[in-house]
Design an enzyme around this catalytic site. Structure first.
Site, PDB file in Angstrom:
ATOM      1  N   SER A   1      -9.794  -5.316  -2.283  1.00  0.00           N
ATOM      2  CA  SER A   1      -8.809  -4.292  -2.661  1.00  0.00           C
ATOM      3  C   SER A   1      -9.586  -2.981  -2.924  1.00  0.00           C
ATOM      4  CB  SER A   1      -7.860  -4.661  -4.049  1.00  0.00           C
ATOM      5  OG  SER A   1      -7.040  -3.692  -4.272  1.00  0.00           O
TER       6      SER A   1
ATOM      7  N   TYR B   1      -7.789  -8.238 -12.572  1.00  0.00           N
ATOM      8  CA  TYR B   1      -7.488  -8.040 -11.121  1.00  0.00           C
ATOM      9  C   TYR B   1      -8.668  -7.091 -10.545  1.00  0.00           C
ATOM     10  CZ  TYR B   1      -5.117  -7.220  -6.807  1.00  0.00           C
ATOM     11  OH  TYR B   1      -4.480  -7.149  -5.475  1.00  0.00           O
TER      12      TYR B   1
END
Ligand SMILES: NC(=O)c1ccc[n+]([C@@H]2O[C@H](COP(=O)([O-])OP(=O)(O)OC[C@H]3O[C@@H](n4cnc5c(N)ncnc54)[C@H](O)[C@@H]3O)[C@@H](O)[C@H]2O)c1
Length: 259
Positions: A144, A157
């Site tokens: 990501s 995350y």
């Protein structure tokens, strides 16, 4: 340019929905035998049924890949069904927000287990098979833009995705001698179930539309569709990719090129 996966076996973790499903479907359309994985048996089976309807060879394996046992079973069942493995896509993940100081450690840790440890467990199990086969292989990690940008409340995350890209580099080095090429695809905003946070689709929020669409913080002024992320995943996983190794391919519509 046709990508041909005939005779190859592709495993995509977390492929009942979203980017994982789009990648699994594209592998199948390109001729691969495909393994669909997810935690939820029904969602996983329904995704596999849709791919089977295209005329592809496919199995569904419901397994929690955040555990060594689940990841091992996924790879074992792949070998049992199709005789080997050529491609692993580490895609399974969850998104949550958690205050770094106040959140219970197990909640915070769960994001690392699912988003990072799953890639470690699956890559170790798959690489053992690929090395024994002696015909090389490809591993693609779906990371990501969180791997190098931080979001308030998403330290777990951010950390998992940053570490995943470093895992990509480390495995490119370790597995390269076996002709196993390892790369990451780092998406920006993608229109998938993960964009629904607390019941609301953040891609429809005023915050997203004002900043990213109207003010064009994403130069393309839109989120991507899962199929647009599946394309680079499948290319990096293909035998057309003979020399890209240890690379992080950012697929964010240009979001991260400016302030
Ligand atoms: N949607 C976005 O905006 C976006 C942006 C950047 C990166 N990503 C990444 O893309 C990947 C795919 O996410 P998505 O957007 O398609 O969302 P998604 O929620 O549709 O896909 C994630 C899948 O992983 C599965 N999963 C979760 N935990 C699992 C486990 N323990 N074992 C097996 N499967 C499990 C889920 O059931 C789901 O099907 C993720 O790695 C995510 O972090 C998404």
């Amino acid at each position: 340019m046709n990508i041909d996966f005939t005779g190859q076996v592709a495993v995509v973790t977390g492929s009942g929905t979203g980017i994982g499903y789009a990648a699994a479907e594209l592998f199948a359309r390109c001729g691969a035998a495909v393994v669909v994985n997810g935690r939820r048996p029904q969602v996983t089976q329904e995704a596999a049924d849709k791919i089977a309807a295209l005329g592809a060879k496919v199995i569904a394996v419901a397994a929690d890949v955040s555990t060594i046992e689940g990841a091992g079973r996924l790879i074992d069942e792949t070998v049992k069904a199709f005789g080997g493995i050529d491609v692993l896509v580490n895609n399974a993940a969850i998104f949550a927000t958690a205050d770094f100081v106040e959140s219970p450690y197990h909640e915070w840790r769960r994001v690392l287990d699912v988003n990072l440890d799953s890639a470690i467990h699956c890559s170790r199990a798959a690489a053992r098979v690929m090395i024994a086969q002696g015909r090389g292989g490809r591993i693609v990690n779906v990371s990501s833009i969180h791997s190098y940008r931080a979001e308030r409340g998403a330290s777990h995350y951010d950390l998992a995705k940053g570490a995943m890209d470093q895992l990509t580099r480390a495995l490119a080095l370790e597995l390269g001698p076996h002709n196993i090429l390892v790369n990451s695809v780092a998406p920006g905003f993608v229109d998938t179930p993960m964009s629904i946070v607390n019941g609301k689709n953040e891609l429809e929020s005023e915050w997203f539309i004002t900043n990213y669409v109207q003010q064009r913080r994403i130069p393309l002024a839109r989120a991507s569709q899962p199929a647009e992320i599946a394309q680079p995943i499948v290319w990096l996983a293909s035998r057309l990719n003979t020399y890209v190794n240890g690379h992080v391919l950012v697929a964010d519509g240009g979001l991260s090129v400016t302030f």
